[in-house]
Write an enzyme that holds these catalytic residues in place. Structure first.
Site, PDB file in Angstrom:
ATOM      1  N   ASP A 175       0.863  -1.178   0.000  1.00  0.00           N
ATOM      2  CA  ASP A 175       0.000   0.000   0.000  1.00  0.00           C
ATOM      3  C   ASP A 175       0.902   1.230   0.000  1.00  0.00           C
ATOM      4  O   ASP A 175       1.778   1.353   0.867  1.00  0.00           O
ATOM      5  CB  ASP A 175      -0.892  -0.025   1.258  1.00  0.00           C
ATOM      6  N   THR A 207      -4.544   8.041   0.783  1.00  0.00           N
ATOM      7  CA  THR A 207      -3.848   7.403  -0.347  1.00  0.00           C
ATOM      8  C   THR A 207      -3.279   8.468  -1.273  1.00  0.00           C
ATOM      9  O   THR A 207      -2.131   8.397  -1.692  1.00  0.00           O
ATOM     10  CB  THR A 207      -4.827   6.500  -1.137  1.00  0.00           C
ATOM     11  N   LYS A 220      12.728  11.564  -5.410  1.00  0.00           N
ATOM     12  CA  LYS A 220      13.803  12.484  -5.007  1.00  0.00           C
ATOM     13  C   LYS A 220      15.055  11.689  -4.635  1.00  0.00           C
ATOM     14  O   LYS A 220      16.162  12.022  -5.050  1.00  0.00           O
ATOM     15  CB  LYS A 220      13.312  13.310  -3.814  1.00  0.00           C
ATOM     16  N   ARG A 221      14.852  10.619  -3.874  1.00  0.00           N
ATOM     17  CA  ARG A 221      15.982   9.838  -3.366  1.00  0.00           C
ATOM     18  C   ARG A 221      16.772   9.160  -4.491  1.00  0.00           C
ATOM     19  O   ARG A 221      17.991   9.157  -4.487  1.00  0.00           O
ATOM     20  CB  ARG A 221      15.455   8.794  -2.388  1.00  0.00           C
ATOM     21  N   TYR A 260     -11.543  12.717  -2.966  1.00  0.00           N
ATOM     22  CA  TYR A 260     -10.878  12.432  -4.237  1.00  0.00           C
ATOM     23  C   TYR A 260     -10.434  13.728  -4.931  1.00  0.00           C
ATOM     24  O   TYR A 260      -9.264  13.896  -5.268  1.00  0.00           O
ATOM     25  CB  TYR A 260     -11.824  11.644  -5.144  1.00  0.00           C
ATOM     26  N   LYS A 264      -6.571  14.778  -4.984  1.00  0.00           N
ATOM     27  CA  LYS A 264      -5.769  14.909  -6.211  1.00  0.00           C
ATOM     28  C   LYS A 264      -5.217  16.330  -6.351  1.00  0.00           C
ATOM     29  O   LYS A 264      -4.113  16.526  -6.853  1.00  0.00           O
ATOM     30  CB  LYS A 264      -6.605  14.542  -7.444  1.00  0.00           C
TER      31      LYS A 264
HETATM   32  O1  LIG Z   1     -12.828   9.247 -15.270  1.00  0.00           O
HETATM   33  C1  LIG Z   1     -12.922  10.370 -14.721  1.00  0.00           C
HETATM   34  O2  LIG Z   1     -12.461  11.405 -15.130  1.00  0.00           O
HETATM   35  C2  LIG Z   1     -13.470  10.409 -13.421  1.00  0.00           C
HETATM   36  O3  LIG Z   1     -14.641   9.600 -13.316  1.00  0.00           O
HETATM   37  C3  LIG Z   1     -15.279   9.629 -12.108  1.00  0.00           C
HETATM   38  O4  LIG Z   1     -16.125  10.708 -12.078  1.00  0.00           O
HETATM   39  P1  LIG Z   1     -17.511  10.689 -12.826  1.00  0.00           P
HETATM   40  O5  LIG Z   1     -17.413  11.533 -14.030  1.00  0.00           O
HETATM   41  O6  LIG Z   1     -18.576  11.056 -11.866  1.00  0.00           O
HETATM   42  O7  LIG Z   1     -17.703   9.186 -13.354  1.00  0.00           O
HETATM   43  P2  LIG Z   1     -18.931   8.207 -13.333  1.00  0.00           P
HETATM   44  O8  LIG Z   1     -19.156   7.609 -12.004  1.00  0.00           O
HETATM   45  O9  LIG Z   1     -18.698   7.272 -14.439  1.00  0.00           O
HETATM   46  O10 LIG Z   1     -20.213   9.099 -13.616  1.00  0.00           O
HETATM   47  C4  LIG Z   1     -20.382   9.805 -14.810  1.00  0.00           C
HETATM   48  C5  LIG Z   1     -21.819  10.293 -14.881  1.00  0.00           C
HETATM   49  O11 LIG Z   1     -22.665   9.186 -15.066  1.00  0.00           O
HETATM   50  C6  LIG Z   1     -23.679   9.155 -14.094  1.00  0.00           C
HETATM   51  N1  LIG Z   1     -23.986   7.729 -13.836  1.00  0.00           N
HETATM   52  C7  LIG Z   1     -23.083   6.924 -13.235  1.00  0.00           C
HETATM   53  C8  LIG Z   1     -23.367   5.595 -13.042  1.00  0.00           C
HETATM   54  C9  LIG Z   1     -24.577   5.076 -13.469  1.00  0.00           C
HETATM   55  O12 LIG Z   1     -24.910   3.873 -13.332  1.00  0.00           O
HETATM   56  N2  LIG Z   1     -25.454   5.917 -14.068  1.00  0.00           N
HETATM   57  C10 LIG Z   1     -25.181   7.229 -14.262  1.00  0.00           C
HETATM   58  O13 LIG Z   1     -26.024   7.940 -14.829  1.00  0.00           O
HETATM   59  C11 LIG Z   1     -23.124   9.917 -12.917  1.00  0.00           C
HETATM   60  O14 LIG Z   1     -24.142  10.458 -12.126  1.00  0.00           O
HETATM   61  C12 LIG Z   1     -22.293  10.962 -13.609  1.00  0.00           C
HETATM   62  O15 LIG Z   1     -23.088  12.049 -13.949  1.00  0.00           O
HETATM   63  C13 LIG Z   1     -14.335   9.661 -10.917  1.00  0.00           C
HETATM   64  O16 LIG Z   1     -14.752  10.522  -9.962  1.00  0.00           O
HETATM   65  C14 LIG Z   1     -12.939  10.033 -11.188  1.00  0.00           C
HETATM   66  O17 LIG Z   1     -12.149   9.197 -10.441  1.00  0.00           O
HETATM   67  C15 LIG Z   1     -12.448   9.889 -12.517  1.00  0.00           C
HETATM   68  O18 LIG Z   1     -11.252  10.602 -12.646  1.00  0.00           O
END
Ligand SMILES: O=C(O)[C@H]1O[C@H](OP(=O)(O)OP(=O)(O)OC[C@H]2O[C@@H](n3ccc(=O)[nH]c3=O)[C@H](O)[C@@H]2O)[C@H](O)[C@@H](O)[C@@H]1O
Length: 458
Positions: A175, A207, A220-221, A260, A264
């Protein structure tokens, strides 16, 4: 003194001894001009010349082949050490012998000047995960040594099992919140679950912060170059559209997603501090939504959900009104972008994403239509024929349905990368459209869901 004089005179006496009486191997005899024909005669007798020529030939062959032999030897010894530590998988904390295997970062074996580039030793944190494992394949494929660090929270050994017998590959269960010492040239820091479902269940701020700090400390090391995989989530619910790297974002610091998003953002801060303060060579990628084979079946992200739900004949769950947008990139495009960034001279940050923007309803329709079209054997535009056939062979429900569910907190309303900086400075842009990428993922998911069902005796 008398004795010395005696010795010298006896030496002079020896010099005056006729050649015929002296030993044939005496150096004196060779100096004599008349000894040349004798020497030639000596050479030609009993095929001595032939033996000398064969000796020269063997010697030259050895020196020509020696660099590649020593390179092979190094690889074999690395593999032996790896096996002695743990054959490809180490379930305990890494022992010193892991980082003794093969000397300094990427300095294994001698490559003759002008032949190929230096083999690098690269660590990929989170390398057993979806994106990580594809990246590892790319790095191994081009001839480098790769050490994967993963705690298997979301990563899976199955993603790397095809590399277990490769002597240039090592896998360590670890980890990143704990420090680790490894002699490497490059660090791709991917470790952190990326699905909102995962990070809401178990906030991974530590994390992102401790993990990044530890890996920056390592960089760095040992003087390694460090690439941070940041995210489009640093823009929060963006007020600028599309998002450029210069946009500072609109993030809720105390929301469910903050661990998250803010994690980041902190990781980016740390990377830049180590870069400015300690001279660490850093690279920052802001990754937009990515999909492809090897995503966890129950990852919870939208593309994997829609694909798995359709294959399982469940309705696709659309959150909210489905009008929120995302831009989806295929995993191989992302891997190309990460490698281009690591090999380039620019620190970043760089947006790595596909600017093709879709609402979730469009994605659902597209997912369904991909299956419908393939089921009816209708030609799919933008798709290669082989892929078409591949998908056509799959049995997927053409009558996929949609089920609306309440949306989650702080869900970004729209997201689309501006990738002009990456295009210009990294000479990178995505190549695979959603239409082309989706069927590739369907094929992988279908096989895994089938195996899963078989495993349950269904
Ligand atoms: O790949 C990315 O850039 C990011 O994706 C995710 O963020 P998010 O965009 O919310 O990803 P999803 O969970 O896939 O959701 C995308 C959209 O789909 C919607 N969704 C999600 C799941 C689902 O079953 N149905 C649905 O409509 C969510 O509400 C959201 O609006 C993660 O937060 C990040 O780790 C990652 O960097």
């Amino acid at each position: 003194m008398k004795q010395l004089h005696k010795q010298m005179s006896s030496k002079r006496d020896e010099e005056t001894i006729p050649m015929s009486q002296s030993s044939p191997y005496s150096p004196k005899t060779l100096k004599h001009p008349r000894s040349l024909p004798r020497s030639l005669h000596y050479l030609f007798r009993e095929q001595r010349l032939l033996f000398i020529l064969v000796g020269i030939l063997i010697g030259s062959t050895f020196f020509i082949l020696q660099p590649s032999l020593s390179r092979l030897g190094a690889a074999e010894s690395t593999s032996l050490i790896t096996r002695s530590v743990s054959y490809a998988v180490t379930d305990s904390p890494p022992s010193r012998s892991t980082f003794n295997s093969g000397g300094g970062g990427g300095r294994t074996g001698r490559v003759p000047v002008g032949i190929g580039r230096k083999r690098l030793r690269i660590v990929v944190t989170g390398g057993a995960g979806f994106v990580g494992s594809h990246l590892v394949d790319k790095l191994i494929g081009r001839g480098d040594e790769v050490i994967v660090i993963d705690n298997f929270f979301t990563g899976r050994k199955e993603n790397l099992v095809h590399l277990f017998s490769n002597p240039r590959f090592e896998l360590i269960r670890h980890d990143v919140v704990e420090p680790i010492l490894l002699e490497v040239d490059q660090i791709y820091h991917l470790a952190c679950p990326a699905s909102p479902v995962h990070y809401k269940y178990n906030p991974f701020y530590k994390t992102n912060v401790m993990g990044t700090l530890n890996m920056l400390g390592l960089a760095k090391r040992v003087g390694a170059r460090f690439l941070l995989t940041s995210t489009s989530e640093v823009y929060g619910d963006p007020l600028e559209h599309p998002q450029k790297e210069t946009y500072w974002g609109n993030v809720n610091p105390i929301g469910e997603r903050s661990c998250y998003d803010e994690g980041k953002r902190t990781a980016e801060t740390l990377a830049m501090d180590y870069h400015r303060g300690a001279g660490v060579e850093v690279r920052i990628a802001r990754i937009f939504n990515t999909y492809g084979p090897r995503m966890c079946l129950d990852d919870g992200r939208v593309v994997s959900n829609f694909v798995a739900q359709t294959i399982r004949k469940h309705p696709m769950t659309v959150y909210g009104d489905g009008k929120q947008t995302r831009s989806f990139q295929y995993v191989s495009d992302l891997v190309e972008g990460l490698v281009a960034l690591m090999e380039n001279d620019h620190v970043g940050p760089f947006n790595l994403g596909n600017p093709g923007e879709f609402t979730m309803l469009e994605l659902a329709e597209k997912s369904a239509s991909t299956f419908k079209m393939s089921h009816k054997e209708t030609p799919i535009p933008c798709m290669k024929w082989e892929l078409c056939v591949q998908v056509v062979k799959e049995v997927i429900d053409p009558s996929a349905t949609i089920e609306f569910k309440p949306n989650t907190a702080d869900d970004p309303h729209k997201r689309k990368p501006d990738i002009s900086k990456a295009k210009e400075q990294l000479n990178w842009e995505p190549k695979i459209s959603l239409r082309e990428g989706l069927p590739r993922m369907v094929s992988d998911f279908r096989n895994r869901i089938l195996n899963e069902d078989e495993g349950k005796g269904l």
